[in-house]
Design a protein around this motif. Structure first.
Motif, short mmCIF file in Angstrom:
data_model
loop_
_atom_site.label_atom_id
_atom_site.label_comp_id
_atom_site.label_asym_id
_atom_site.label_seq_id
_atom_site.Cartn_x
_atom_site.Cartn_y
_atom_site.Cartn_z
N GLU A 382 2.46 35.73 -62.71
CA GLU A 382 3.17 35.31 -61.60
C GLU A 382 4.25 35.93 -61.25
O GLU A 382 4.44 36.23 -59.98
CB GLU A 382 3.50 33.63 -61.62
CG GLU A 382 3.76 33.01 -60.47
CD GLU A 382 2.55 32.69 -59.55
OE1 GLU A 382 1.29 32.68 -59.95
OE2 GLU A 382 2.73 32.40 -58.27
N ILE A 383 5.15 36.13 -62.12
CA ILE A 383 6.32 36.92 -61.75
C ILE A 383 6.02 38.29 -61.26
O ILE A 383 6.41 38.69 -60.25
CB ILE A 383 7.33 37.29 -63.11
CG1 ILE A 383 7.77 35.97 -63.52
CG2 ILE A 383 8.41 38.36 -62.76
CD1 ILE A 383 8.23 35.98 -64.95
N GLY A 384 4.96 38.96 -61.88
CA GLY A 384 4.62 40.26 -61.17
C GLY A 384 4.01 40.10 -59.82
O GLY A 384 4.27 41.03 -58.85
N ARG A 385 3.16 39.01 -59.54
CA ARG A 385 2.45 38.84 -58.19
C ARG A 385 3.57 38.64 -57.12
O ARG A 385 3.48 39.15 -56.28
CB ARG A 385 1.82 37.54 -58.38
CG ARG A 385 0.88 37.39 -57.19
CD ARG A 385 0.23 36.10 -57.23
NE ARG A 385 -0.33 35.72 -58.26
CZ ARG A 385 -1.75 35.54 -58.56
NH1 ARG A 385 -2.59 35.66 -57.47
NH2 ARG A 385 -2.18 35.32 -59.57
N VAL A 386 4.51 37.75 -57.52
CA VAL A 386 5.32 37.46 -56.54
C VAL A 386 6.54 38.61 -56.20
O VAL A 386 6.75 38.77 -55.08
CB VAL A 386 6.19 36.24 -57.01
CG1 VAL A 386 7.51 35.87 -55.99
CG2 VAL A 386 5.46 34.90 -57.22
N TRP A 387 6.66 39.36 -56.98
CA TRP A 387 7.45 40.73 -56.94
C TRP A 387 6.59 41.45 -56.07
O TRP A 387 6.99 42.10 -55.02
CB TRP A 387 7.84 41.30 -58.32
CG TRP A 387 8.56 42.66 -58.02
CD1 TRP A 387 7.96 43.91 -58.19
CD2 TRP A 387 9.61 42.84 -57.34
NE1 TRP A 387 8.84 44.81 -57.74
CE2 TRP A 387 9.81 44.20 -57.22
CE3 TRP A 387 10.79 41.95 -56.72
CZ2 TRP A 387 11.10 44.83 -56.48
CZ3 TRP A 387 11.74 42.49 -56.12
CH2 TRP A 387 12.08 44.04 -56.06
N ASN A 388 5.38 41.95 -56.37
CA ASN A 388 4.56 42.77 -55.84
C ASN A 388 4.13 42.48 -54.15
O ASN A 388 4.26 43.19 -53.42
CB ASN A 388 3.17 42.92 -56.62
CG ASN A 388 3.74 43.89 -57.97
OD1 ASN A 388 4.58 44.57 -58.09
ND2 ASN A 388 2.79 43.62 -58.67
N GLU A 389 3.94 41.09 -54.21
CA GLU A 389 3.54 40.68 -52.89
C GLU A 389 4.60 40.28 -51.64
O GLU A 389 4.52 40.49 -50.64
CB GLU A 389 2.73 39.41 -52.88
CG GLU A 389 1.39 39.72 -53.72
CD GLU A 389 0.56 38.54 -53.80
OE1 GLU A 389 0.72 37.39 -53.18
OE2 GLU A 389 -0.75 38.67 -54.35
N ASN A 390 5.78 39.87 -52.47
CA ASN A 390 6.96 39.53 -51.60
C ASN A 390 8.25 40.35 -51.86
O ASN A 390 9.21 39.80 -51.09
CB ASN A 390 7.08 37.94 -51.89
CG ASN A 390 5.78 37.28 -51.86
OD1 ASN A 390 5.50 36.60 -52.82
ND2 ASN A 390 5.28 37.19 -50.55
N GLY A 391 8.32 41.06 -52.79
CA GLY A 391 9.41 41.66 -53.17
C GLY A 391 10.43 40.82 -53.54
O GLY A 391 11.96 40.67 -53.13
N TYR A 392 10.06 39.44 -54.10
CA TYR A 392 11.17 38.55 -54.43
C TYR A 392 11.09 38.35 -56.06
O TYR A 392 9.81 38.13 -56.48
CB TYR A 392 10.66 37.36 -53.77
CG TYR A 392 11.46 36.20 -53.81
CD1 TYR A 392 12.87 36.28 -53.58
CD2 TYR A 392 11.06 34.92 -54.53
CE1 TYR A 392 13.74 35.01 -53.82
CE2 TYR A 392 11.81 33.92 -54.76
CZ TYR A 392 13.23 34.08 -54.22
OH TYR A 392 13.94 32.87 -54.52
N LEU A 393 12.11 38.09 -56.79
CA LEU A 393 12.25 38.01 -58.08
C LEU A 393 12.52 36.83 -58.48
O LEU A 393 13.42 36.25 -58.10
CB LEU A 393 13.29 39.22 -58.61
CG LEU A 393 13.25 39.51 -60.02
CD1 LEU A 393 12.10 40.21 -60.59
CD2 LEU A 393 14.57 40.30 -60.59
#
Ligand code: PLP
Length: 493
Positions: A382-393
């Motif tokens: 989920e951390i990876g997905r949110v970063w990759n899709e939204n640029g949000y850490l």
């Protein structure tokens, strides 16, 4: 507004409830009723800033203080935040609004209450004529400890003693605590998990000999854990504030219901959301997110609370908890405020490690709340997905909530606008977050944080970056059964 306990105990003022922390009968203080916030109040509050919204909520519960007094305390507390919004919302696609609760001095949501609690506690002690020194006892799963230390350090008339699970917190969390300055603070590692530390603290509270020893020293005990009413009431505010922000932006219409998803451990944060709903906040559903220590999601499904299970250390350590203290307050409401039933369940939990609520209470629970859990692997993904899709850490605790929300939406098709509580800065958990982004983890946590900052373009918060350079001031380790003895030895000094 008066306060009673979940086990049928005495009725007291808010000031007394805050000073005492826990009811004399072992129950938790709850308000006698829930003050109402109307749609007109919400409309008015939407035009105010966070601090003024906080005044409007707090004055309904803490009726012994004037509006001016409350405003003074609130302004002093939240001046320590790095964002004037205190709990700003960040919009992600699909009507998901992440409420960033980690802009306080110790970078976790505990600051929202624990920057304010020292003000509330010292004013309450004065109001009830308590002249003795107040010793704040804290059991922490990682974040409460530092937030309490930071709030109470060198506050006259108080001392603060923190117990944390040895090896059970992140490196940044540990260093934040053991480097704490101040003449009135003590930090001790317990060879056990959070439940051991919490049970030990509760035992100290109820130990008669200890009570006498403290009294002889002119000391009275209180708590900064979320069993203290003074911890919960500031947490109700941000749910109202988030709703007001969404109203002000036109994201939702007046009276539109929202969902709220909260990563949960001791059940304090999500209980505050439930209280907001009882006060009139338009809520469709509360979503309770657990990590692999999924005792709560099992309970929400079955009505059976069973703490007799393996305890797991996860990448979201602040939620590594099997005994969720604040659930008692929800049970009190679900049972129709039946103190005898609550006492029975808590007795059963203590003696057998489990209890089961009846079908009436369970039906009420199902009308209100859904539960789910996420493994460490889910959470990393989920951390990876949110970063990759939204640029949000996001940090691992927030990731648990985001994943559980994703599952909930897929299962139910319920697409209400959702406020998700983001409870800590990702830089408190640099190792888990780096691993989730498939970065090498072959260095100490601070090097990892620096690399994370490089990769994401974010800045390592200054208070984290400074940790490796600060002297370690606390290195006491004790067994769970020696907590009282160890604490007494600290007080001698
Ligand atoms: C304390 C904490 C939680 C759990 O909150 P509860 O009020 O105990 O349910 C979740 N995330 C983080 C980062 C925390 O520090």
């Amino acid at each position: 507004m008066k306060y009673m306990t979940t086990r049928g105990g005495e009725t007291v003022s808010a000031e007394r409830a805050i000073v005492q922390g826990l009811g004399a009968d072992g129950g938790l203080f709850v308000p006698e009723s829930f003050p109402q916030v109307t749609k007109y109040d919400l409309r008015d509050m939407a035009a105010l800033n966070y601090n003024e919204r906080a005044v409007r909520i707090l004055e309904r519960f803490l009726t012994g203080f004037s509006r001016e007094q409350l405003r003074g305390m609130i302004n002093a507390a939240y001046a320590r935040f790095d964002d004037h919004g205190v709990a700003p919302l960040r919009e992600l696609p699909g009507g998901v609004h992440v409420m960033e609760l980690y802009h306080g001095p110790t970078l976790a949501f505990k600051d929202v209450a624990l920057t304010l609690l020292p003000h509330l506690l010292t004013a309450s002690a004065r109001a009830v004529g308590e002249n003795r020194e107040v010793l704040i006892l804290v059991a922490t799963s990682g974040d409460t400890g530092k937030a309490a230390l930071s709030g109470f350090a060198d506050v006259p008339g108080t001392r603060c003693a923190v117990f944390y699970p040895n090896g059970g917190v992140s490196e940044a969390q540990r260093l934040q605590m053991v480097t704490q300055r101040g003449d009135n603070v003590a930090v001790m590692a317990v060879n056990g998990n959070f439940d051991d530390a919490q049970t030990g603290v509760k035992r100290i509270f109820s130990d008669r000999e200890a009570a006498k020893a403290f009294a002889d020293r002119g000391v009275v005990l209180s708590s900064a854990n979320s069993i203290n009413w003074g911890r919960l009431v500031p947490q109700i505010v941000y749910y109202f504030s988030a709703y007001c922000d969404l109203l002000a932006k036109g994201t939702i219409a007046p009276e539109e219901k929202i969902n709220i998803c909260v990563p949960t451990g001791n059940f304090g944060n999500i209980l505050a959301a439930y209280y907001a709903e009882r006060m009139g906040l338009p809520v469709n559903r509360l979503i309770c997110a657990s990590n692999r220590n999924n005792v709560l999601s099992d309970f929400i499904r079955t009505g059976r609370y069973d703490a007799r299970r393996a305890f797991y250390q996860t990448t979201s350590p602040s939620m590594d908890i099997l005994i969720s203290s604040n659930l008692e307050r929800l049970l009190f409401e679900l049972s129709g405020r039946d103190a005898a039933a609550v006492s029975g369940w808590m007795k059963s939990l203590k003696e057998t490690g489990e209890y089961e609520i009846g079908s009436d209470a369970l039906n009420k629970l199902h009308g209100l709340m859904s539960g789910g859990w996420a493994s460490d692997e889910d959470c990393a993904e989920e951390i990876g997905r949110v970063w990759n899709e939204n640029g949000y850490l996001i940090d691992p605790h927030t990731a648990v909530a985001m994943k559980v929300l994703r599952d909930y939406r897929a299962e139910t098709g319920d697409e209400h606008v959702c406020v998700t509580a983001s409870t800590a800065s990702p830089f408190k958990f640099g190792r888990a977050v780096s691993a989730a982004l498939h970065m090498p983890v072959d260095a100490d946590d601070f090097t990892l944080c620096a690399r994370l900052a490089d990769k994401t373009g974010l800045q390592v918060p200054a208070s984290i970056a400074a940790l490796p350079t600060l002297p370690v001031r606390h290195n006491t380790v004790c067994a769970p059964e020696d907590m009282l003895k160890t604490l007494m030895a600290k007080l001698e000094k």
